[in-house]
Design a protein around this motif. Structure first.
Motif, PDB file in Angstrom:
ATOM      1  N   PRO A 145       3.763  -6.756  13.347  1.00  0.00           N
ATOM      2  CA  PRO A 145       2.909  -7.875  12.999  1.00  0.00           C
ATOM      3  C   PRO A 145       3.289  -9.350  12.410  1.00  0.00           C
ATOM      4  O   PRO A 145       2.636 -10.412  12.833  1.00  0.00           O
ATOM      5  CB  PRO A 145       1.864  -7.276  12.026  1.00  0.00           C
ATOM      6  N   THR A 146       4.480  -9.061  11.907  1.00  0.00           N
ATOM      7  CA  THR A 146       5.284 -10.381  11.486  1.00  0.00           C
ATOM      8  C   THR A 146       5.983 -11.120  12.332  1.00  0.00           C
ATOM      9  O   THR A 146       6.780 -12.345  11.969  1.00  0.00           O
ATOM     10  CB  THR A 146       5.885 -10.150   9.932  1.00  0.00           C
ATOM     11  N   MET A 147       6.177 -10.575  13.322  1.00  0.00           N
ATOM     12  CA  MET A 147       7.104 -11.281  14.698  1.00  0.00           C
ATOM     13  C   MET A 147       6.537 -11.922  15.582  1.00  0.00           C
ATOM     14  O   MET A 147       5.410 -11.362  16.022  1.00  0.00           O
ATOM     15  CB  MET A 147       8.040  -9.836  15.109  1.00  0.00           C
ATOM     16  N   SER A 148       7.318 -12.572  15.920  1.00  0.00           N
ATOM     17  CA  SER A 148       6.843 -13.498  17.351  1.00  0.00           C
ATOM     18  C   SER A 148       7.035 -12.708  18.546  1.00  0.00           C
ATOM     19  O   SER A 148       7.500 -11.415  18.479  1.00  0.00           O
ATOM     20  CB  SER A 148       7.458 -14.643  17.676  1.00  0.00           C
ATOM     21  N   ILE A 149       6.257 -13.268  19.549  1.00  0.00           N
ATOM     22  CA  ILE A 149       6.583 -12.096  20.810  1.00  0.00           C
ATOM     23  C   ILE A 149       8.236 -12.031  21.237  1.00  0.00           C
ATOM     24  O   ILE A 149       8.248 -11.160  21.444  1.00  0.00           O
ATOM     25  CB  ILE A 149       5.883 -13.049  21.902  1.00  0.00           C
ATOM     26  N   ARG A 150       8.701 -13.043  21.083  1.00  0.00           N
ATOM     27  CA  ARG A 150      10.379 -13.164  21.331  1.00  0.00           C
ATOM     28  C   ARG A 150      11.015 -12.142  20.392  1.00  0.00           C
ATOM     29  O   ARG A 150      11.789 -11.362  20.902  1.00  0.00           O
ATOM     30  CB  ARG A 150      10.881 -14.611  21.079  1.00  0.00           C
ATOM     31  N   GLU A 151      10.657 -12.324  19.087  1.00  0.00           N
ATOM     32  CA  GLU A 151      11.229 -11.211  18.069  1.00  0.00           C
ATOM     33  C   GLU A 151      10.784  -9.910  18.396  1.00  0.00           C
ATOM     34  O   GLU A 151      11.655  -8.924  18.279  1.00  0.00           O
ATOM     35  CB  GLU A 151      10.917 -11.814  16.827  1.00  0.00           C
ATOM     36  N   ASN A 152       9.559  -9.644  18.772  1.00  0.00           N
ATOM     37  CA  ASN A 152       9.285  -8.148  18.972  1.00  0.00           C
ATOM     38  C   ASN A 152       9.873  -7.658  20.389  1.00  0.00           C
ATOM     39  O   ASN A 152      10.488  -6.230  20.091  1.00  0.00           O
ATOM     40  CB  ASN A 152       7.814  -8.224  19.625  1.00  0.00           C
ATOM     41  N   VAL A 153       9.988  -8.316  21.459  1.00  0.00           N
ATOM     42  CA  VAL A 153      11.029  -7.906  22.485  1.00  0.00           C
ATOM     43  C   VAL A 153      12.303  -7.463  22.141  1.00  0.00           C
ATOM     44  O   VAL A 153      13.037  -6.588  22.517  1.00  0.00           O
ATOM     45  CB  VAL A 153      10.937  -8.925  23.705  1.00  0.00           C
ATOM     46  N   LEU A 154      12.898  -8.486  21.216  1.00  0.00           N
ATOM     47  CA  LEU A 154      14.404  -8.265  20.805  1.00  0.00           C
ATOM     48  C   LEU A 154      14.555  -7.707  19.617  1.00  0.00           C
ATOM     49  O   LEU A 154      15.568  -7.280  19.045  1.00  0.00           O
ATOM     50  CB  LEU A 154      15.024  -9.774  20.789  1.00  0.00           C
ATOM     51  N   ALA A 155      13.521  -6.925  19.167  1.00  0.00           N
ATOM     52  CA  ALA A 155      13.786  -6.031  17.794  1.00  0.00           C
ATOM     53  C   ALA A 155      14.659  -5.028  17.780  1.00  0.00           C
ATOM     54  O   ALA A 155      15.321  -4.710  16.829  1.00  0.00           O
ATOM     55  CB  ALA A 155      12.174  -5.578  17.376  1.00  0.00           C
ATOM     56  N   GLY A 156      14.811  -4.423  18.926  1.00  0.00           N
ATOM     57  CA  GLY A 156      15.714  -3.170  18.904  1.00  0.00           C
ATOM     58  C   GLY A 156      17.082  -3.564  18.859  1.00  0.00           C
ATOM     59  O   GLY A 156      18.101  -2.922  18.373  1.00  0.00           O
ATOM     60  N   TYR A 157      17.458  -4.760  19.086  1.00  0.00           N
ATOM     61  CA  TYR A 157      18.893  -5.332  19.127  1.00  0.00           C
ATOM     62  C   TYR A 157      19.080  -5.585  17.644  1.00  0.00           C
ATOM     63  O   TYR A 157      20.124  -5.317  17.100  1.00  0.00           O
ATOM     64  CB  TYR A 157      18.905  -6.489  19.916  1.00  0.00           C
ATOM     65  N   LYS A 158      18.048  -6.423  16.984  1.00  0.00           N
ATOM     66  CA  LYS A 158      18.179  -6.498  15.688  1.00  0.00           C
ATOM     67  C   LYS A 158      18.402  -5.508  14.599  1.00  0.00           C
ATOM     68  O   LYS A 158      19.173  -5.228  13.811  1.00  0.00           O
ATOM     69  CB  LYS A 158      16.913  -7.478  15.159  1.00  0.00           C
ATOM     70  N   LEU A 159      17.734  -4.468  15.057  1.00  0.00           N
ATOM     71  CA  LEU A 159      17.442  -3.004  14.268  1.00  0.00           C
ATOM     72  C   LEU A 159      18.900  -2.510  14.363  1.00  0.00           C
ATOM     73  O   LEU A 159      19.291  -1.825  13.423  1.00  0.00           O
ATOM     74  CB  LEU A 159      16.279  -2.162  14.793  1.00  0.00           C
ATOM     75  N   ASN A 160      19.435  -2.411  15.443  1.00  0.00           N
ATOM     76  CA  ASN A 160      20.797  -1.783  15.790  1.00  0.00           C
ATOM     77  C   ASN A 160      21.994  -2.813  15.462  1.00  0.00           C
ATOM     78  O   ASN A 160      22.845  -2.356  15.408  1.00  0.00           O
ATOM     79  CB  ASN A 160      20.794  -1.629  17.244  1.00  0.00           C
ATOM     80  N   GLY A 161      21.734  -3.860  14.723  1.00  0.00           N
ATOM     81  CA  GLY A 161      22.575  -5.053  14.441  1.00  0.00           C
ATOM     82  C   GLY A 161      23.590  -5.603  15.612  1.00  0.00           C
ATOM     83  O   GLY A 161      24.777  -5.861  15.061  1.00  0.00           O
ATOM     84  N   THR A 162      22.828  -5.437  16.461  1.00  0.00           N
ATOM     85  CA  THR A 162      23.700  -6.207  17.809  1.00  0.00           C
ATOM     86  C   THR A 162      23.290  -7.617  17.910  1.00  0.00           C
ATOM     87  O   THR A 162      22.245  -8.008  17.896  1.00  0.00           O
ATOM     88  CB  THR A 162      23.225  -5.553  19.042  1.00  0.00           C
ATOM     89  N   ARG A 163      24.320  -8.539  17.943  1.00  0.00           N
ATOM     90  CA  ARG A 163      24.356  -9.907  18.020  1.00  0.00           C
ATOM     91  C   ARG A 163      24.297 -10.385  19.279  1.00  0.00           C
ATOM     92  O   ARG A 163      25.152  -9.840  20.237  1.00  0.00           O
ATOM     93  CB  ARG A 163      25.405 -10.409  17.047  1.00  0.00           C
ATOM     94  N   LEU A 164      23.358 -11.235  19.646  1.00  0.00           N
ATOM     95  CA  LEU A 164      23.007 -11.881  21.180  1.00  0.00           C
ATOM     96  C   LEU A 164      23.338 -13.307  21.008  1.00  0.00           C
ATOM     97  O   LEU A 164      22.817 -13.875  20.107  1.00  0.00           O
ATOM     98  CB  LEU A 164      21.794 -11.266  21.568  1.00  0.00           C
ATOM     99  N   SER A 165      24.018 -13.866  22.003  1.00  0.00           N
ATOM    100  CA  SER A 165      23.927 -15.023  22.194  1.00  0.00           C
ATOM    101  C   SER A 165      22.842 -15.363  22.678  1.00  0.00           C
ATOM    102  O   SER A 165      21.842 -14.877  23.024  1.00  0.00           O
ATOM    103  CB  SER A 165      25.159 -15.641  23.340  1.00  0.00           C
ATOM    104  N   LYS A 166      22.397 -17.007  22.563  1.00  0.00           N
ATOM    105  CA  LYS A 166      21.111 -17.462  22.866  1.00  0.00           C
ATOM    106  C   LYS A 166      20.557 -17.117  24.340  1.00  0.00           C
ATOM    107  O   LYS A 166      19.634 -16.708  24.616  1.00  0.00           O
ATOM    108  CB  LYS A 166      20.887 -18.991  22.368  1.00  0.00           C
ATOM    109  N   SER A 167      21.808 -17.401  25.256  1.00  0.00           N
ATOM    110  CA  SER A 167      21.495 -17.084  26.807  1.00  0.00           C
ATOM    111  C   SER A 167      21.237 -15.897  26.804  1.00  0.00           C
ATOM    112  O   SER A 167      20.562 -15.348  27.733  1.00  0.00           O
ATOM    113  CB  SER A 167      22.836 -17.825  27.352  1.00  0.00           C
ATOM    114  N   ASP A 168      22.149 -14.925  26.451  1.00  0.00           N
ATOM    115  CA  ASP A 168      22.005 -13.385  26.550  1.00  0.00           C
ATOM    116  C   ASP A 168      20.438 -12.873  26.081  1.00  0.00           C
ATOM    117  O   ASP A 168      19.993 -12.127  26.909  1.00  0.00           O
ATOM    118  CB  ASP A 168      22.978 -12.515  25.834  1.00  0.00           C
TER     119      ASP A 168
END
Length: 259
Positions: A98-121
């Motif tokens: 609920p506190t995340m944007s659409i963008r943050e929701n989609v990418l949440a798995g990477y954040k939870l796993n500690g994976t850093r992504l470039s903006k383009s990726d």
């Protein structure tokens, strides 16, 4: 990417209670398999063993094997978190963070796993996942708005986008349309038919018409009485299950005599 699932002599327990007994089944990749049966017969419990989600409940465990392309996910040393990335889960009610944007929701798995992504990726994964969930055109101009602001059907497709973003092999769905209106249900069912091109899809549903519409194979589970374990009664092509089942229990259920 999709993987075959084999359950071998699988029993599932909640403490000393045997909830699901002696399941043996092969679930093919790049296909939709539906689990049907009355409430309390073990459908969802078995579904949750496929990515070890049942273990989050105290005292819950399983014996036997669940194999992904021959590898037992219950072998000693296998990390359940790794399995849950490989085998994604979409729940009954849409649950965007609920506190995340659409963008943050989609990418949440990477954040939870500690994976850093470039903006383009990150942008590429975001668009690919939302397109894969048939949601991109509806949300591309409001990616930084809260995911919770979407309609129910859009929220469920957002949750599917979040699941596919981490590129699992298997997608499990626990009654994914039960909280949706008919139009949203149709959109999710259309999406399920597309997802099987790349994933192994397993869906629990109480809607037998839905199973008939979307599933290539259907497994019927039943329970013999209160306090008894759920059991797999029959598993076959969906057309066979609904038109010419071998087991009388299956026939009685699909014809509405119980359940």
């Amino acid at each position: 990417m999709a993987k075959r699932i084999d359950a071998v002599d699988l029993n599932v327990y909640y403490g000393s209670f045997l909830a699901v007994q002696d399941v043996n089944i092969r679930i093919e990749p790049r296909a939709v398999t539906a689990f049907i049966g009355p409430s309390g017969c073990g459908k969802t419990t078995f579904l949750r063993t496929i990515n070890r989600m049942h273990e989050v409940l105290p005292g819950a465990y399983a014996d036997g094997k669940i194999l992904l392309d021959g590898d037992n996910i219950y072998d000693a040393g296998v990390d359940p978190v790794t399995i849950r990335a490989e085998v994604g889960m979409v729940f009954q009610r849409p649950n965007p963070f609920p506190t995340m944007s659409i963008r943050e929701n989609v990418l949440a798995g990477y954040k939870l796993n500690g994976t850093r992504l470039s903006k383009s990726d990150a942008d590429a994964i975001l668009e690919k996942s939302l397109r894969g969930a048939n949601l991109w055109n509806e949300v591309k101009d409001r990616l930084d708005k809260p995911g919770s602001g979407l309609s129910g059907g859009q929220q469920q497709r957002l949750c599917i986008a979040r699941t596919v973003a981490v590129e699992p092999s298997v997608i499990l769905m626990d009654e994914p349309c039960s909280a949706l209106d008919p139009i949203s249900t149709l959109a999710v069912e259309d999406l399920i038919n597309q997802l099987k091109e790349d994933y192994t899809v397993v869906i629990v549903t109480h809607n037998m018409q839905q199973a008939a519409r979307v599933a290539d194979k259907t497994a019927f589970f039943n329970i013999q009485g209160t306090g008894q374990p759920g059991q797999l009664i029959e598993y076959a092509d969906t057309k066979t299950i609904f038109q010419n089942p071998e087991n009388e229990q299956t026939l009685n259920y699909i014809s509405g005599r119980f359940g």
